[in-house]
Scaffold this motif. Structure first.
Motif, mmCIF file in Angstrom:
data_model
loop_
_atom_site.group_PDB
_atom_site.id
_atom_site.type_symbol
_atom_site.label_atom_id
_atom_site.label_comp_id
_atom_site.label_asym_id
_atom_site.label_seq_id
_atom_site.Cartn_x
_atom_site.Cartn_y
_atom_site.Cartn_z
ATOM 1 N N MET A 72 0.809 -1.217 0.000
ATOM 2 C CA MET A 72 0.000 0.000 0.000
ATOM 3 C C MET A 72 0.844 1.270 0.000
ATOM 4 O O MET A 72 0.480 2.255 -0.633
ATOM 5 N N PHE A 73 1.974 1.251 0.704
ATOM 6 C CA PHE A 73 2.740 2.481 0.876
ATOM 7 C C PHE A 73 4.134 2.428 0.240
ATOM 8 O O PHE A 73 4.466 3.270 -0.600
ATOM 9 N N ILE A 74 4.944 1.455 0.617
ATOM 10 C CA ILE A 74 6.323 1.448 0.156
ATOM 11 C C ILE A 74 6.405 1.335 -1.364
ATOM 12 O O ILE A 74 7.089 2.141 -2.026
ATOM 13 N N GLY A 75 5.738 0.347 -1.941
ATOM 14 C CA GLY A 75 5.765 0.178 -3.395
ATOM 15 C C GLY A 75 5.307 1.415 -4.141
ATOM 16 O O GLY A 75 6.035 1.946 -4.994
ATOM 17 N N PRO A 76 4.097 1.935 -3.852
ATOM 18 C CA PRO A 76 3.645 3.143 -4.543
ATOM 19 C C PRO A 76 4.538 4.360 -4.316
ATOM 20 O O PRO A 76 4.737 5.164 -5.226
ATOM 21 N N MET A 77 5.105 4.493 -3.110
ATOM 22 C CA MET A 77 5.988 5.643 -2.868
ATOM 23 C C MET A 77 7.225 5.574 -3.745
ATOM 24 O O MET A 77 7.690 6.598 -4.264
ATOM 25 N N LEU A 78 7.758 4.367 -3.943
ATOM 26 C CA LEU A 78 8.948 4.206 -4.765
ATOM 27 C C LEU A 78 8.647 4.286 -6.252
ATOM 28 O O LEU A 78 9.517 4.618 -7.051
ATOM 29 N N GLU A 79 7.410 3.992 -6.623
ATOM 30 C CA GLU A 79 7.051 3.948 -8.042
ATOM 31 C C GLU A 79 6.346 5.209 -8.535
ATOM 32 O O GLU A 79 6.536 5.619 -9.687
ATOM 33 N N HIS A 80 5.509 5.814 -7.690
ATOM 34 C CA HIS A 80 4.651 6.905 -8.170
ATOM 35 C C HIS A 80 4.815 8.219 -7.427
ATOM 36 O O HIS A 80 4.408 9.269 -7.940
ATOM 37 N N PHE A 81 5.355 8.180 -6.218
ATOM 38 C CA PHE A 81 5.403 9.405 -5.412
ATOM 39 C C PHE A 81 6.832 9.716 -4.960
ATOM 40 O O PHE A 81 7.063 10.132 -3.827
ATOM 41 N N THR A 82 7.769 9.499 -5.852
ATOM 42 C CA THR A 82 9.173 9.741 -5.502
ATOM 43 C C THR A 82 9.478 11.229 -5.380
ATOM 44 O O THR A 82 10.324 11.627 -4.572
ATOM 45 N N GLU A 83 8.802 12.041 -6.159
ATOM 46 C CA GLU A 83 9.076 13.472 -6.126
ATOM 47 C C GLU A 83 8.539 14.090 -4.840
ATOM 48 O O GLU A 83 7.341 14.094 -4.586
ATOM 49 N N GLY A 84 9.437 14.581 -4.018
ATOM 50 C CA GLY A 84 9.040 15.256 -2.796
ATOM 51 C C GLY A 84 8.814 14.338 -1.605
ATOM 52 O O GLY A 84 8.445 14.810 -0.523
ATOM 53 N N HIS A 85 9.025 13.016 -1.773
ATOM 54 C CA HIS A 85 8.760 12.076 -0.690
ATOM 55 C C HIS A 85 9.864 11.023 -0.658
ATOM 56 O O HIS A 85 10.239 10.475 -1.697
ATOM 57 N N SER A 86 10.369 10.723 0.535
ATOM 58 C CA SER A 86 11.389 9.690 0.642
ATOM 59 C C SER A 86 11.216 8.908 1.939
ATOM 60 O O SER A 86 10.809 9.457 2.965
ATOM 61 N N ILE A 87 11.530 7.612 1.870
ATOM 62 C CA ILE A 87 11.504 6.743 3.038
ATOM 63 C C ILE A 87 12.897 6.773 3.664
ATOM 64 O O ILE A 87 13.891 6.493 2.989
ATOM 65 N N VAL A 88 12.971 7.092 4.964
ATOM 66 C CA VAL A 88 14.274 7.247 5.602
ATOM 67 C C VAL A 88 14.505 6.248 6.730
ATOM 68 O O VAL A 88 15.602 6.197 7.297
ATOM 69 N N GLY A 89 13.490 5.440 7.070
ATOM 70 C CA GLY A 89 13.680 4.471 8.142
ATOM 71 C C GLY A 89 12.583 3.428 8.167
ATOM 72 O O GLY A 89 11.435 3.710 7.792
ATOM 73 N N LEU A 90 12.939 2.202 8.573
ATOM 74 C CA LEU A 90 11.991 1.098 8.718
ATOM 75 C C LEU A 90 12.086 0.579 10.144
ATOM 76 O O LEU A 90 13.186 0.394 10.667
ATOM 77 N N ALA A 131 12.119 -7.377 -2.026
ATOM 78 C CA ALA A 131 11.054 -6.880 -2.900
ATOM 79 C C ALA A 131 11.366 -5.493 -3.451
ATOM 80 O O ALA A 131 11.021 -5.172 -4.594
ATOM 81 N N TYR A 132 12.055 -4.678 -2.662
ATOM 82 C CA TYR A 132 12.343 -3.293 -3.045
ATOM 83 C C TYR A 132 13.814 -3.000 -2.798
ATOM 84 O O TYR A 132 14.189 -2.414 -1.765
ATOM 85 N N PRO A 133 14.698 -3.403 -3.717
ATOM 86 C CA PRO A 133 16.149 -3.223 -3.539
ATOM 87 C C PRO A 133 16.565 -1.777 -3.311
ATOM 88 O O PRO A 133 17.633 -1.525 -2.734
ATOM 89 N N ALA A 134 15.749 -0.833 -3.733
ATOM 90 C CA ALA A 134 16.092 0.579 -3.541
ATOM 91 C C ALA A 134 16.199 0.944 -2.060
ATOM 92 O O ALA A 134 16.787 1.982 -1.722
ATOM 93 N N LEU A 135 15.674 0.084 -1.187
ATOM 94 C CA LEU A 135 15.700 0.375 0.243
ATOM 95 C C LEU A 135 16.870 -0.277 0.974
ATOM 96 O O LEU A 135 16.935 -0.215 2.203
ATOM 97 N N LYS A 136 17.781 -0.897 0.244
ATOM 98 C CA LYS A 136 18.824 -1.686 0.910
ATOM 99 C C LYS A 136 19.743 -0.843 1.788
ATOM 100 O O LYS A 136 20.360 -1.365 2.722
ATOM 101 N N GLU A 137 19.849 0.440 1.546
ATOM 102 C CA GLU A 137 20.694 1.299 2.373
ATOM 103 C C GLU A 137 19.906 2.041 3.450
ATOM 104 O O GLU A 137 20.490 2.792 4.236
ATOM 105 N N ILE A 138 18.587 1.829 3.478
ATOM 106 C CA ILE A 138 17.753 2.521 4.465
ATOM 107 C C ILE A 138 17.967 1.888 5.835
ATOM 108 O O ILE A 138 17.907 0.668 5.981
ATOM 109 N N PRO A 139 18.211 2.672 6.874
ATOM 110 C CA PRO A 139 18.449 2.102 8.209
ATOM 111 C C PRO A 139 17.192 1.434 8.764
ATOM 112 O O PRO A 139 16.065 1.855 8.481
ATOM 113 N N THR A 140 17.404 0.375 9.549
ATOM 114 C CA THR A 140 16.304 -0.364 10.158
ATOM 115 C C THR A 140 16.423 -0.304 11.671
ATOM 116 O O THR A 140 17.526 -0.204 12.221
ATOM 117 N N TYR A 141 15.270 -0.389 12.321
ATOM 118 C CA TYR A 141 15.224 -0.232 13.772
ATOM 119 C C TYR A 141 14.219 -1.213 14.371
ATOM 120 O O TYR A 141 13.241 -1.604 13.725
#
Length: 443
Positions: A16-34, A48-58
């Motif tokens: 619902m969120f991660i996929g669409p954010m990476l595909e359709h709402f990249t401009e002005g929006h970024s995921i910075v933590g999981l 599923a989303y290799p673009a997040l491999k450098e995103i810090p996890t908690y």
């Protein structure tokens, strides 16, 4: 750039969120933590989303560390229902926009905590009530606003959940009330919010009956009275009508959970089985409800829901001083075992000719609701829409209060006033800023 952290790396979070954010709402929006309690979920997400491999996890106990390191603008809550309140309150304490999956919380006491916290915060809460955005539901709202039915006097809403979907709630964590609030909260808050929104009236009193008819150890289709079974390893599953309706003796692949990214049971999340027996003795929720709700402007709702029906869908009628609206939906066509008509909306004026409305539809999950909801969340409300639709904390709270009142009424065999659960001052003084509907969330 608006920065987001995700609390709860569930399939809903990803789809619902991660996929669409990476595909359709990249401009002005970024995921910075999981954030999640299970490191396996981070692995699945990054696969599923290799673009997040450098995103810090908690982990949950590292929430404060995540806030300091990532400095987010918004929090997305997609964890298990009973944990929502913790993340919502923490997000509001940081003055963040908090976007939460429904149900907002699992009980009215926590809903009231959210209202009070929002009133003190510079942040706000958005509840992802995607059913509002279904094209049929938007059209019904528009017809009510146009005065087609006049003053709304009564609503009949009967919801049917088939044995595939319905049984899934009894295979997983939802079947324990402390996790989900029961299905009058986890599922029915969707439906209660729709009615509240359609008619723009506040619920004041609830009376209900509920029962566990189909699931649990007393279910008459239980092939074996033994606790702790799982479909994937059960020795009597070919004798279980609920299991065999969707499989066969020669095609018994692993039980698939629509809510998970992984289908191979050996690769599932840590300490999580989505195929627990639907006849287990630990089930402590109901599978059938009939409900009456009284509203502050006189409308009366008659609602029912059943989680073990032959097909899925709903029947709705809204009556008013000038007419009546009707519609019937057959959901998940691939699982409806008979021919069925196209969904339309029928309008019956009190005096005049019947109208049949064929609604223009759009693609996407939940009948096309998910994509439009996401647009409003990430791009701001559609300026072409002349009515409010994005739900806030108060809408979430009223839906929870009805859901809890349903359960309490079932238990205590009495009408339950909403103000018993959600203090009436929530609509007058100290938390008045926790408005029913949000304004532009991107601001």
């Amino acid at each position: 750039m608006k920065k987001y952290v995700i609390c709860g790396v569930s399939n809903r979070a990803m789809g619902m969120f991660i996929g669409p954010m990476l595909e359709h709402f990249t401009e002005g929006h970024s995921i910075v933590g999981l954030l999640d309690a299970d490191p396996r979920r981070f692995e699945v997400c990054v696969t599923a989303y290799p673009a997040l491999k450098e995103i810090p996890t908690y982990f949950p106990e590292q929430f404060e560390d995540m806030m300091k390191a990532t400095q987010p603008d918004a929090l997305i809550v997609t964890s298990r229902d009973d944990t929502h309140v913790d993340y919502i309150l923490k997000g509001l304490a940081y003055d963040l926009t908090v976007i939460t999956e429904k149900p907002m919380v699992t009980n009215a006491e926590d809903a009231y905590k959210v209202l009070k916290a929002e009133a003190k915060s510079r942040g706000k809460v958005i509840v992802a009530f995607n059913y509002r955005y279904n094209p049929f539901h938007r059209k019904i709202k528009e017809m009510v606003l146009e005065g087609k039915v006049g003053r709304v006097t009564s609503i009949d809403l009967n919801w049917y959940i088939d044995t595939y979907h319905g049984s899934s709630y009894f295979k997983r964590w939802h079947r324990i009330r402390k996790n989900s609030g029961g299905l009058s909260v986890h599922k029915s808050t969707h439906h209660f919010d729709l009615v509240n929104w359609w008619i723009d009236q506040k619920p004041v009193e609830v009376f209900a009956y509920g029962a566990l008819h189909y699931y649990g150890p007393e279910g008459e289709l239980n092939p074996k009275r033994e606790a702790g079974r799982f479909c994937g390893t059960c020795d009597v599953k070919i004798d279980c009508p609920y299991y065999m309706r969707w499989t066969s003796r020669t095609n018994q692949t692993s039980v698939r959970d629509d809510h998970l990214k992984i289908e191979d049971m050996s690769q599932q999340y840590t300490n999580y089985r989505p195929d627990a027996c639907i006849f287990d003795s630990e089930i402590d929720i109901e599978d059938t409800y009939v409900v009456n709700v009284k509203y502050d402007k006189g409308a009366l709702l008659s609602y029912s829901v059943n989680f073990s029906t032959p097909y899925e869908g709903y029947r709705l009628a809204i009556n008013g001083t000038r007419g009546r609206i009707e519609t019937t939906e057959y959901h998940e066509p691939s699982r409806v075992p008979f021919p069925f008509p196209e969904q339309t909306i029928e309008y019956y004026p009190l005096f005049g000719s019947k109208e049949i409305i064929h609604v223009v539809q759009n693609k996407g999950g939940h009948g096309g609701g998910d994509p439009l909801l996401l647009e409003d969340i990430f791009l701001g409300p559609d300026p072409r829409r002349h009515y409010d639709i994005l739900a806030g904390a108060k809408a979430g709270a009223y839906s929870i209060a009805i859901g809890e009142a349903v359960w309490r009424s079932c238990q205590e065999n009495r009408p339950v006033k909403i103000e018993e659960l959600l203090p009436i001052e929530a609509d007058r003084g100290g938390v008045a800023n926790a408005s029913t509907l949000c304004t532009d969330p991107s601001g």
